[in-house]
Design an enzyme around this catalytic site. Sequence first.
Site, PDB file in Angstrom:
ATOM      1  N   GLY A  88       0.787  -1.230   0.000  1.00 34.59           N
ATOM      2  CA  GLY A  88       0.000   0.000   0.000  1.00 34.59           C
ATOM      3  C   GLY A  88       0.816   1.275   0.000  1.00 34.59           C
TER       4      GLY A  88
ATOM      5  N   PRO B 209       4.890  -4.965  -0.757  1.00 33.59           N
ATOM      6  CA  PRO B 209       4.771  -3.818  -1.656  1.00 33.59           C
ATOM      7  C   PRO B 209       4.539  -4.278  -3.095  1.00 33.59           C
ATOM      8  CG  PRO B 209       7.064  -4.176  -1.019  1.00 33.59           C
ATOM      9  CD  PRO B 209       6.248  -5.169  -0.248  1.00 33.59           C
TER      10      PRO B 209
ATOM     11  N   CYS C 140     -14.485   2.167 -27.552  1.00 30.95           N
ATOM     12  CA  CYS C 140     -15.817   2.678 -27.807  1.00 30.95           C
ATOM     13  C   CYS C 140     -16.562   2.936 -26.493  1.00 30.95           C
ATOM     14  CB  CYS C 140     -16.534   1.625 -28.637  1.00 30.95           C
ATOM     15  SG  CYS C 140     -17.721   2.346 -29.690  1.00 30.95           S
ATOM     16  N   GLU C 141     -16.008   3.809 -25.691  1.00 32.30           N
ATOM     17  CA  GLU C 141     -16.580   4.186 -24.388  1.00 32.30           C
ATOM     18  C   GLU C 141     -16.208   5.642 -24.154  1.00 32.30           C
ATOM     19  OE1 GLU C 141     -18.230   2.356 -22.101  1.00 32.30           O
ATOM     20  OE2 GLU C 141     -18.096   0.514 -23.275  1.00 32.30           O
TER      21      GLU C 141
HETATM   22  N1  PLP Z   1      -1.061  -7.234  -0.692  1.00 29.27           N
HETATM   23  C1  PLP Z   1      -2.369  -7.412  -0.982  1.00 29.27           C
HETATM   24  C2  PLP Z   1      -3.115  -8.497  -0.318  1.00 29.27           C
HETATM   25  C3  PLP Z   1      -3.018  -6.582  -1.910  1.00 29.27           C
HETATM   26  O1  PLP Z   1      -4.302  -6.764  -2.190  1.00 29.27           O
HETATM   27  C4  PLP Z   1      -2.258  -5.562  -2.548  1.00 29.27           C
HETATM   28  C5  PLP Z   1      -2.895  -4.647  -3.527  1.00 29.27           C
HETATM   29  O2  PLP Z   1      -4.042  -4.624  -3.797  1.00 29.27           O
HETATM   30  C6  PLP Z   1      -0.903  -5.425  -2.233  1.00 29.27           C
HETATM   31  C7  PLP Z   1      -0.334  -6.279  -1.296  1.00 29.27           C
HETATM   32  C8  PLP Z   1      -0.024  -4.407  -2.882  1.00 29.27           C
HETATM   33  O3  PLP Z   1      -0.471  -3.141  -2.750  1.00 29.27           O
HETATM   34  P1  PLP Z   1       0.388  -1.939  -3.363  1.00 29.27           P
HETATM   35  O4  PLP Z   1       0.595  -2.249  -4.790  1.00 29.27           O
HETATM   36  O5  PLP Z   1      -0.466  -0.762  -3.147  1.00 29.27           O
HETATM   37  O6  PLP Z   1       1.665  -1.910  -2.598  1.00 29.27           O
END
Ligand code: PLP
Length: 433
Positions: free
Chosen positions: A248, A291, A361-362
């Site tokens: 995240g 990540p 086509c959107e």
């Molecule tokens: N881990 C899980 C379970 C996820 O669902 C995600 C993204 O949706 C990630 C890790 C990686 O997230 P990010 O790409 O934002 O680091």
Amino acid sequence: MLSPCLSINKDGHLAIGGMDVPALAREYKTPLYIMDEDYIRANCREYRAAMKKHYGDNFLVCYASKAFCTQYIYRILDDEQMGADVVSGGELYTAHKAGFPMDRIYFHGNNKTEDEIKLGLSLGIRRFVVDNLEELELINELSTKNGKITDISFRIKPGVDAHTHDFIKTGNIDSKFGVALENGEAMEIIEIASKMTGVRVVGLHCHIGSQIFDNEPFEHTAEVMMEFLNCVREKLGITITELNLGGGFGVSYVESDDPKTIDTTVKLFTDALRAKAGKLSFPLPFLVIEPGRSLVGNAGITVYTVGSVKEIKDVRTYVSIDGGMTDNPRFALYQAEYTICAPEKMNEEKSECITLAGRSCESGDLIGKDLMLQKVSRGDLVAVFTTGAYNYSMSSNYNRVPRAPVVMVSKGESKLIVRRETYEDILKNDICE
Ligand code: PLP
């Protein structure tokens, strides 16, 4: 420049990994994803170094495959001693075919099919991250049938607000992923699992969302999860030894995005974890993080060629490109924001305010509205920064558009790692007898 792998070269052109983008576009045609391998490797090393510095050796950094999944990326990850998380049989199979060690694979997903679970069991993956009760029962049944005990962890909704777009927020109770802490669901499922003979609960997992720039939710999540580990120990007498805090960590798509350094973020949540563990006299768990986009997002761009330019007086100017939502659906899905440029005109001012339109086509098929760009006309190139990651993974054949290829650059050389689809590729699964 938004990413250190981008620069302007002596010809006034955009370069990625030091390589001239217009030259790559001529060689491989557009639309084209270009990724910088050295930069991806540097990001992997930075994460591992930060974890080692702030947490010691008891960790694994897993790459979230959804960010960009091809066989080639698993070779890089293996070299860099990374783990990987997968969310489907397709991602798992890709990793397996690339020779990636299965004992470094975490298998996520809120609705794994029976076939996917069987595939994971047969390949001997490291961990199923169990999402719900039905899945737990299925894994237990299949393991018992095979006389195995499968190590599992649970996806927990820790109830933390991640301060990001609603569509990429996953830590609160109103999420389709996992079981919640606040209504007792999480404790209940662990108790049920602890009485099963085919599974062993070794870990807890959470992932609170994506594109998070504020470190406070990560710190808070580490504390909440550590408290929950302690509650499980107190209530059920089970000491869970692994904690997976997900991914995240935000990347810059536009100048106003301001991610913290990897080192700063890792320090903050590991400090929070250590402090809480100390207070609770809880042994520090094996720590996993996942990540995705922060490993690959800022290492890639997408390059297009401009077709029609439609100036609608007093309304807006649509610059149409030879791609769109088929190679980058993120604007259509959640209004993702981007920075764009004309790779051949980097020394010219961005004087035009335009809307970059795709060719599907959107009406919603846009890459962005009201973006600043150099003056362009038919045949000019446009690059969209910080794409490649997720966009290749999310690409589709809508309107029977062939998927774009991916080129990796490294040390002054380029290499095709996914070839451009042909019309024949698109037809190959059609049955028409
Ligand atoms: N881990 C899980 C379970 C996820 O669902 C995600 C993204 O949706 C990630 C890790 C990686 O997230 P990010 O790409 O934002 O680091």
